[in-house]
Design a protein around this motif. Sequence first.
Motif, PDB file in Angstrom:
ATOM      1  N   ALA A  22       0.809  -1.216   0.000  1.00  0.00           N
ATOM      2  CA  ALA A  22       0.000   0.000   0.000  1.00  0.00           C
ATOM      3  C   ALA A  22       0.842   1.267   0.000  1.00  0.00           C
ATOM      4  O   ALA A  22       0.305   2.362   0.128  1.00  0.00           O
ATOM      5  CB  ALA A  22      -0.917   0.002   1.225  1.00  0.00           C
ATOM      6  N   ILE A  23       2.155   1.127  -0.156  1.00  0.00           N
ATOM      7  CA  ILE A  23       3.056   2.277  -0.056  1.00  0.00           C
ATOM      8  C   ILE A  23       3.737   2.535  -1.394  1.00  0.00           C
ATOM      9  O   ILE A  23       4.307   1.620  -1.997  1.00  0.00           O
ATOM     10  CB  ILE A  23       4.121   2.033   1.030  1.00  0.00           C
ATOM     11  N   ALA A  24       3.675   3.786  -1.846  1.00  0.00           N
ATOM     12  CA  ALA A  24       4.426   4.218  -3.025  1.00  0.00           C
ATOM     13  C   ALA A  24       5.620   5.039  -2.545  1.00  0.00           C
ATOM     14  O   ALA A  24       5.474   5.929  -1.709  1.00  0.00           O
ATOM     15  CB  ALA A  24       3.555   5.046  -3.952  1.00  0.00           C
ATOM     16  N   ARG A  25       6.781   4.736  -3.083  1.00  0.00           N
ATOM     17  CA  ARG A  25       7.987   5.496  -2.741  1.00  0.00           C
ATOM     18  C   ARG A  25       8.436   6.257  -3.986  1.00  0.00           C
ATOM     19  O   ARG A  25       8.725   5.660  -5.022  1.00  0.00           O
ATOM     20  CB  ARG A  25       9.097   4.568  -2.255  1.00  0.00           C
ATOM     21  N   VAL A  26       8.483   7.573  -3.852  1.00  0.00           N
ATOM     22  CA  VAL A  26       8.899   8.474  -4.926  1.00  0.00           C
ATOM     23  C   VAL A  26      10.281   9.011  -4.543  1.00  0.00           C
ATOM     24  O   VAL A  26      10.433   9.618  -3.483  1.00  0.00           O
ATOM     25  CB  VAL A  26       7.899   9.629  -5.103  1.00  0.00           C
ATOM     26  N   THR A  27      11.270   8.790  -5.409  1.00  0.00           N
ATOM     27  CA  THR A  27      12.647   9.158  -5.075  1.00  0.00           C
ATOM     28  C   THR A  27      13.218  10.103  -6.114  1.00  0.00           C
ATOM     29  O   THR A  27      13.291   9.770  -7.304  1.00  0.00           O
ATOM     30  CB  THR A  27      13.545   7.912  -4.974  1.00  0.00           C
ATOM     31  N   MET A  28      13.618  11.299  -5.669  1.00  0.00           N
ATOM     32  CA  MET A  28      14.336  12.221  -6.550  1.00  0.00           C
ATOM     33  C   MET A  28      15.693  11.611  -6.863  1.00  0.00           C
ATOM     34  O   MET A  28      16.390  11.147  -5.970  1.00  0.00           O
ATOM     35  CB  MET A  28      14.489  13.573  -5.869  1.00  0.00           C
ATOM     36  N   ASN A  29      16.074  11.631  -8.138  1.00  0.00           N
ATOM     37  CA  ASN A  29      17.246  10.861  -8.553  1.00  0.00           C
ATOM     38  C   ASN A  29      18.211  11.685  -9.408  1.00  0.00           C
ATOM     39  O   ASN A  29      18.527  11.341 -10.536  1.00  0.00           O
ATOM     40  CB  ASN A  29      16.783   9.609  -9.313  1.00  0.00           C
ATOM     41  N   ARG A  30      18.686  12.772  -8.811  1.00  0.00           N
ATOM     42  CA  ARG A  30      19.793  13.538  -9.395  1.00  0.00           C
ATOM     43  C   ARG A  30      20.904  13.642  -8.338  1.00  0.00           C
ATOM     44  O   ARG A  30      21.301  14.746  -7.931  1.00  0.00           O
ATOM     45  CB  ARG A  30      19.346  14.931  -9.825  1.00  0.00           C
ATOM     46  N   PRO A  31      21.385  12.521  -7.837  1.00  0.00           N
ATOM     47  CA  PRO A  31      22.307  12.566  -6.697  1.00  0.00           C
ATOM     48  C   PRO A  31      23.592  13.321  -6.978  1.00  0.00           C
ATOM     49  O   PRO A  31      24.178  13.913  -6.069  1.00  0.00           O
ATOM     50  CB  PRO A  31      22.582  11.086  -6.405  1.00  0.00           C
ATOM     51  N   GLU A  32      24.046  13.314  -8.242  1.00  0.00           N
ATOM     52  CA  GLU A  32      25.290  14.007  -8.567  1.00  0.00           C
ATOM     53  C   GLU A  32      25.153  15.520  -8.428  1.00  0.00           C
ATOM     54  O   GLU A  32      26.147  16.240  -8.312  1.00  0.00           O
ATOM     55  CB  GLU A  32      25.738  13.654  -9.989  1.00  0.00           C
ATOM     56  N   PHE A  33      23.893  16.020  -8.393  1.00  0.00           N
ATOM     57  CA  PHE A  33      23.629  17.449  -8.211  1.00  0.00           C
ATOM     58  C   PHE A  33      22.819  17.694  -6.938  1.00  0.00           C
ATOM     59  O   PHE A  33      22.092  18.674  -6.840  1.00  0.00           O
ATOM     60  CB  PHE A  33      22.892  18.008  -9.432  1.00  0.00           C
ATOM     61  N   ARG A  34      22.958  16.793  -5.994  1.00  0.00           N
ATOM     62  CA  ARG A  34      22.267  16.906  -4.696  1.00  0.00           C
ATOM     63  C   ARG A  34      20.759  17.083  -4.885  1.00  0.00           C
ATOM     64  O   ARG A  34      20.094  17.768  -4.143  1.00  0.00           O
ATOM     65  CB  ARG A  34      22.845  18.043  -3.851  1.00  0.00           C
ATOM     66  N   ASN A  35      20.229  16.423  -5.911  1.00  0.00           N
ATOM     67  CA  ASN A  35      18.795  16.451  -6.218  1.00  0.00           C
ATOM     68  C   ASN A  35      18.267  17.874  -6.398  1.00  0.00           C
ATOM     69  O   ASN A  35      17.154  18.200  -5.968  1.00  0.00           O
ATOM     70  CB  ASN A  35      17.998  15.695  -5.152  1.00  0.00           C
TER      71      ASN A  35
END
Length: 294
Positions: A22-35
């Motif tokens: 029942a859980i959706a995980r949304v992850t910002m994925n620009r780690p090289e630019f600190r998102n």
Amino acid sequence: MPEPAGVTVAEESVVLYEVDGAIARVTMNRPEFRNAQNSKMTYALDDAFYRAASDPAVKVIILAGAGRHFSAGHDIGTPGRDVDRSFDRRAGLWWDHVGESGAENRFAREQEVYLGMCRRWRELPKPTIAQVHGACIAGGLMLAWVCDLIVASDDAFFADPVVRMGIPGVEYFAHPWVMGPRAAKEFLFLGERVDAQRALALGMVNRVVPRAELAAEVTSIAERIATMPRLGLALTKKAVNQSEDLMGLQTGMDSVFGLHHLAHAHNAEVGADSLAGQDARSMRDARRASESTP
């Protein structure tokens, strides 16, 4: 029909989407630019949130950041900065900013991409939890503040240093509501980092846990929330949001958004650009110099 659970990639991986029960995980994925948040990420986040809202199996959404930090804020200088790129507008009916000049450009873009999108996400009728670690700066605050709960790691820190640009805070101006008026003034006047424990004392976050336990703690909270009736959760969220709006949140944001753009216009008229000649590097250097001053 909802798509099968599992990790999928939207907009060339700038946002990851995963469903587990029942859980959706949304992850910002620009780690090289600190998102750092460019428009591409903004619209990919909107896709992910809309997808979670539309999926009857999803009852809680977690927002997180890949890499060492939650988000360093708006993208004001990475190779992926796309301020002059057109996207299909979703948060309002203002015209496309591309090709326009002055306030017709800045106001239209920020009304859509920053203030409008954040208001849109705040009204998502399912509980949202921000899982914050490392930096949560300026535009990163907006992404966390639209969430219903914020759980921070013990290494998290928060800052809105844009007064150094002559600008009175980020576009989604929730500061007096999330930390109180006097704390908001101190937070903005000094532009200093607030660590996780201080944020907890100010009421900016719900919980602080060790970094190694952050994801597990957020997942545990989400799982417990997910046992509640969907409509009950939606109505409770709306009740609290409406009460906050009666305290002036929406009208306050509208008034400060105008001041924000007065500052942009002033900078552009008397200086090099609408950011008073500042960029990510100069802001970093100014902070370091300030911290080294006795």
